[in-house]
Scaffold this motif. Structure first.
Motif, short mmCIF file in Angstrom:
data_model
loop_
_atom_site.label_atom_id
_atom_site.label_comp_id
_atom_site.label_asym_id
_atom_site.label_seq_id
_atom_site.Cartn_x
_atom_site.Cartn_y
_atom_site.Cartn_z
N THR A 48 -32.49 7.63 -10.72
CA THR A 48 -33.76 8.35 -10.66
C THR A 48 -33.53 9.84 -10.78
O THR A 48 -34.23 10.54 -11.52
N LYS A 77 -28.66 0.60 -4.00
CA LYS A 77 -29.72 1.54 -3.63
C LYS A 77 -29.34 2.96 -4.01
O LYS A 77 -30.16 3.72 -4.54
N SER A 133 -33.37 -0.96 -12.17
CA SER A 133 -32.70 -0.98 -10.87
C SER A 133 -33.09 -2.21 -10.06
O SER A 133 -32.27 -2.73 -9.31
N ARG A 134 -34.30 -2.67 -10.22
CA ARG A 134 -34.71 -3.89 -9.52
C ARG A 134 -33.93 -5.09 -10.04
O ARG A 134 -33.53 -5.96 -9.27
N ASP A 157 -29.39 3.40 -7.70
CA ASP A 157 -30.78 3.52 -8.13
C ASP A 157 -31.30 4.93 -7.88
O ASP A 157 -31.95 5.53 -8.74
#
Length: 125
Positions: free
Chosen positions: A40, A33, A3-4, A36
């Motif tokens: 998760t 965001k 995700s980064r 991401d």
């Protein structure tokens, strides 16, 4: 880590083009965001399926987290591709939820993971 890299790719693309306004940058970053957060939650869902016999409530909690993030994303987009990806993911989540409610402790989550992957692609393109 993934995700980064996605977030960095979006920021870099926006910075290099210089043609995108601040509102578009904010929207793109919000999308990343949220994608991401969904990734998760999908990871948690996958882990919850693996340990459902120990704690079946984790399945429901992971599904609720995905639903929450999808609601946030759907409320902030007018992009047709993103809306479709959100709808597909919502359908997958609902199917898994129905399976869990019907007593399936190990539901098929592949449609959810596939839709989450597609959502990530839409957010970074």
């Amino acid at each position: 880590m993934r995700s980064r890299r996605i977030a960095l790719a979006v920021v870099t693309a926006v910075a290099l083009t210089g043609a995108v306004g601040c509102g578009a940058v904010d929207k793109a970053l919000d999308c990343v965001k949220t994608a991401d957060a969904i990734a998760t939650s999908v990871d948690r869902l996958s882990q919850a399926v693996g340990t459902a016999s120990d704690d079946p409530t984790q399945l429901t909690e992971a599904l609720n987290d995905i639903d929450k993030e999808l609601g946030n994303l759907k409320d902030t987009t007018d992009n047709a591709d993103l809306s479709k990806a959100v709808d597909d993911l919502s359908k997958g989540v609902e199917n898994v939820r129905t399976s869990v409610e019907n007593g399936d402790a190990t539901p098929d989550i592949k449609p959810v993971t596939d839709a989450a992957t597609e959502l990530g692609k839409v957010c970074t393109s």
